[in-house]
Design an enzyme around this catalytic site. Structure first.
Site, mmCIF file in Angstrom:
data_model
loop_
_atom_site.group_PDB
_atom_site.id
_atom_site.type_symbol
_atom_site.label_atom_id
_atom_site.label_comp_id
_atom_site.label_asym_id
_atom_site.label_seq_id
_atom_site.Cartn_x
_atom_site.Cartn_y
_atom_site.Cartn_z
ATOM 1 N N CYS A 104 0.476 -1.327 0.110
ATOM 2 C CA CYS A 104 -0.257 0.011 -0.163
ATOM 3 C C CYS A 104 0.856 1.215 0.052
ATOM 4 C CB CYS A 104 -1.054 0.084 1.132
ATOM 5 S SG CYS A 104 -1.767 1.422 0.982
ATOM 6 N N CYS A 108 -0.944 4.270 2.286
ATOM 7 C CA CYS A 108 -0.351 4.005 3.234
ATOM 8 C C CYS A 108 1.297 4.089 4.066
ATOM 9 C CB CYS A 108 -0.480 2.260 3.900
ATOM 10 S SG CYS A 108 -2.235 1.947 3.556
ATOM 11 N N ASP A 109 1.727 3.326 3.276
ATOM 12 C CA ASP A 109 3.786 3.293 3.814
ATOM 13 C C ASP A 109 4.238 4.365 3.058
ATOM 14 O OD1 ASP A 109 2.392 1.770 5.324
ATOM 15 O OD2 ASP A 109 2.731 -0.439 4.424
HETATM 16 P P1 FAD Z 1 -10.986 -5.446 4.932
HETATM 17 O O1 FAD Z 1 -10.341 -4.875 6.416
HETATM 18 O O2 FAD Z 1 -10.481 -7.178 4.659
HETATM 19 O O3 FAD Z 1 -12.420 -6.783 6.581
HETATM 20 C C1 FAD Z 1 -13.447 -7.850 5.648
HETATM 21 C C2 FAD Z 1 -13.507 -8.429 6.647
HETATM 22 O O4 FAD Z 1 -14.107 -9.538 6.278
HETATM 23 C C3 FAD Z 1 -11.880 -9.371 7.619
HETATM 24 O O5 FAD Z 1 -12.188 -9.250 8.897
HETATM 25 C C4 FAD Z 1 -12.268 -10.988 6.961
HETATM 26 O O6 FAD Z 1 -12.140 -12.016 7.903
HETATM 27 C C5 FAD Z 1 -13.951 -10.788 6.062
HETATM 28 N N1 FAD Z 1 -14.604 -11.575 6.356
HETATM 29 C C6 FAD Z 1 -13.695 -12.306 4.078
HETATM 30 N N2 FAD Z 1 -15.009 -13.084 4.485
HETATM 31 C C7 FAD Z 1 -15.603 -13.360 5.131
HETATM 32 C C8 FAD Z 1 -16.347 -14.326 5.480
HETATM 33 N N3 FAD Z 1 -16.952 -15.487 3.682
HETATM 34 N N4 FAD Z 1 -16.697 -14.616 6.557
HETATM 35 C C9 FAD Z 1 -16.663 -14.210 7.364
HETATM 36 N N5 FAD Z 1 -16.372 -13.345 7.345
HETATM 37 C C10 FAD Z 1 -15.810 -13.100 5.947
HETATM 38 N N6 FAD Z 1 -5.564 1.454 5.369
HETATM 39 C C11 FAD Z 1 -6.010 2.775 5.084
HETATM 40 O O7 FAD Z 1 -6.127 3.645 5.290
HETATM 41 N N7 FAD Z 1 -4.021 3.142 6.121
HETATM 42 C C12 FAD Z 1 -3.054 2.465 6.420
HETATM 43 O O8 FAD Z 1 -2.106 2.324 7.699
HETATM 44 C C13 FAD Z 1 -2.927 0.643 5.851
HETATM 45 N N8 FAD Z 1 -1.933 0.099 5.621
HETATM 46 C C14 FAD Z 1 -2.395 -1.225 6.018
HETATM 47 C C15 FAD Z 1 -1.820 -1.768 6.187
HETATM 48 C C16 FAD Z 1 -1.498 -3.405 5.752
HETATM 49 C C17 FAD Z 1 -0.401 -4.861 6.072
HETATM 50 C C18 FAD Z 1 -3.202 -4.070 4.857
HETATM 51 C C19 FAD Z 1 -3.162 -5.205 4.351
HETATM 52 C C20 FAD Z 1 -3.836 -2.653 4.447
HETATM 53 C C21 FAD Z 1 -3.765 -1.258 4.907
HETATM 54 N N9 FAD Z 1 -4.333 -0.266 4.980
HETATM 55 C C22 FAD Z 1 -4.101 1.063 5.113
HETATM 56 C C23 FAD Z 1 -5.815 -1.191 3.799
HETATM 57 C C24 FAD Z 1 -6.669 -1.002 4.553
HETATM 58 O O9 FAD Z 1 -6.896 -2.084 5.887
HETATM 59 C C25 FAD Z 1 -8.051 -1.234 3.815
HETATM 60 O O10 FAD Z 1 -8.608 -0.741 2.776
HETATM 61 C C26 FAD Z 1 -9.170 -1.458 4.879
HETATM 62 O O11 FAD Z 1 -9.303 -2.475 5.541
HETATM 63 C C27 FAD Z 1 -10.233 -1.931 3.857
HETATM 64 O O12 FAD Z 1 -11.812 -2.431 5.113
HETATM 65 P P2 FAD Z 1 -12.966 -4.285 4.475
HETATM 66 O O13 FAD Z 1 -14.061 -3.411 5.395
HETATM 67 O O14 FAD Z 1 -13.653 -2.855 3.058
HETATM 68 O O15 FAD Z 1 -12.232 -4.687 4.245
#
Ligand code: FAD
Ligand code: NAP
Length: 313
Positions: free
Chosen positions: A134, A137-138
């Protein structure tokens, strides 16, 4: 019958849960197969969430209070994996792992996406300690320093361009001599003086010590030559897996419209092509893949669910 089933407990799902319960819905359950919090819990720090600026806190610390807040307002949480979301007449049937079925008037799917790993030596060991997926992010951690980017698609070249405005030099390593990215994107990256291209090459190894990544060994696949690059930031952009499995029926067909990469097509209200079904966060089209935007999506989807249910009362 649930008022709303929320699938996934990352920033989008938790925010949807907060807005739905605080907005008066009594019967809302969030299905999360692991610990709530989502992808950001893998991060050692978060610097770009407005109003949150505490370098001592990890992504896990950051997300802990989100669940407390949701549960305080009445969100129920089931630690279950969802297998499938299906629409039956006017309501949804949520099939959980093991076969149990739960009925809901509406569903918000927030299952996110995960960046693919390239598979080189040291990638996992230094993930979050120099290896990143990302740039938004970084990238700032490498201000005025050189970094390496792996990949040759649109994401790699767009993110290389973003990094080139922050970092001193950006070395793009690609395994072929032609890019997969769209021609205008290639042209824009090529024009940037501090973006350098290393073709026909792969990352052989990312190495470092307890402090983090110290450099990368780049192998030319045609000559076998290895170049040692002492860069402390390596950005891997080799594609994403969209976690859209729950939206497929028994025959593997999507129940709502998706684009060619499996991202869910939504409008500005996070509505999918199916009435009562919403998608929020990284799973949707054109997602900026940021915590703040996933949270924003979750709030929009929940407000729409409340309106949808009110209209049917
Ligand atoms: P996710 O965070 O992916 O959450 C989806 C959830 O759904 C997960 O907990 C998963 O377990 C659950 N899930 C999936 N399938 C199923 C299923 N079939 N049944 C039940 N549960 C399920 N963004 C920033 O803004 N700043 C940062 O500094 C930053 N740093 C990051 C660092 C890393 C290492 C990573 C990987 C990402 C980073 N991001 C950052 C990006 C950010 O984390 C994501 O954009 C954000 O988390 C997306 O949110 P979301 O709720 O859409 O999905
Ligand atoms: P992508 O198009 O699949 O490109 C992945 C890149 O990583 C490819 O260049 C691939 O090389 C390389 N790669 C894959 N596995 C690798 C490995 N193990 N080691 C080294 N290199 C590896 O992924 P993306 O760039 O994330 O894009 C995904 C989709 O979203 C694409 O269809 C893209 O067009 C779209 N997108 C569009 C925009 C936009 O329109 N603005 C922006 C971003 C993404 P090869 O080329 O040799 O296969």
């Amino acid at each position: 019958m649930l008022d709303c089933a929320i699938i996934g407990g990352g920033p989008a799902g938790l925010t949807a849960g907060l807005y739905a319960t605080r907005g008066g819905l009594k019967n809302v359950t969030m299905f999360e197969m692991g610990l709530p919090g989502g992808q950001i819990t893998q991060s050692s720090e978060i610097e770009n969430y407005p109003g949150f600026f505490d370098e001592s806190k990890t992504g896990l610390d950051f997300m802990n209070t989100w669940q407390e807040q949701c549960f305080h307002f009445g969100l129920k949480h089931e630690l279950k994996k969802v297998e499938r979301v299906a629409k039956h007449n006017e309501h949804f049937v949520i099939t959980l792992e093991g076969g149990e079925e739960v009925e809901a008037m509406t569903a918000i799917v927030c299952t996110g996406s995960t960046p693919k790993r390239a598979g080189f030596k040291g990638e996992d060991a230094f993930f979050g300690k120099g290896v990143s997926t990302c740039a938004t992010c970084d990238g700032f951690f490498y201000k005025d320093k050189p970094v390496t980017v792996l990949g040759g698609g649109d994401t790699a070249l767009e993110e290389a361009f973003y990094l080139s405005n922050i970092c001193s030099d950006v070395y793009v390593v690609h395994r072929r001599d032609t890019f997969r990215a769209a021609p205008p994107t290639i042209e824009r990256a090529t024009r940037k003086e501090n973006i350098h291209f290393i073709y026909d090459s792969i990352i052989e190894e990312a190495y470092g010590d307890a402090m983090g990544l110290q450099g990368v060994k780049i192998k030319n696949t045609k000559t076998g030559d290895i170049t040692d690059m002492a860069n402390t930031g390596l950005f891997v952009f080799v594609g994403h897996n969209v976690r859209n499995e729950v939206l497929k029926d028994e025959n593997g067909a999507f129940i709502c419209q998706t684009n060619e990469w499996g991202q869910v097509i939504v409008d500005l209200n996070m509505k999918t092509s199916v009435e009562g079904l919403f998608a929020a966060g990284d799973i949707r089209i054109e997602a900026p893949k940021q915590v703040v935007s996933a949270a924003g999506d979750g709030s929009i989807a929940a407000l729409q669910v409340i309106s949808y249910l009110q209209e049917r009362q």
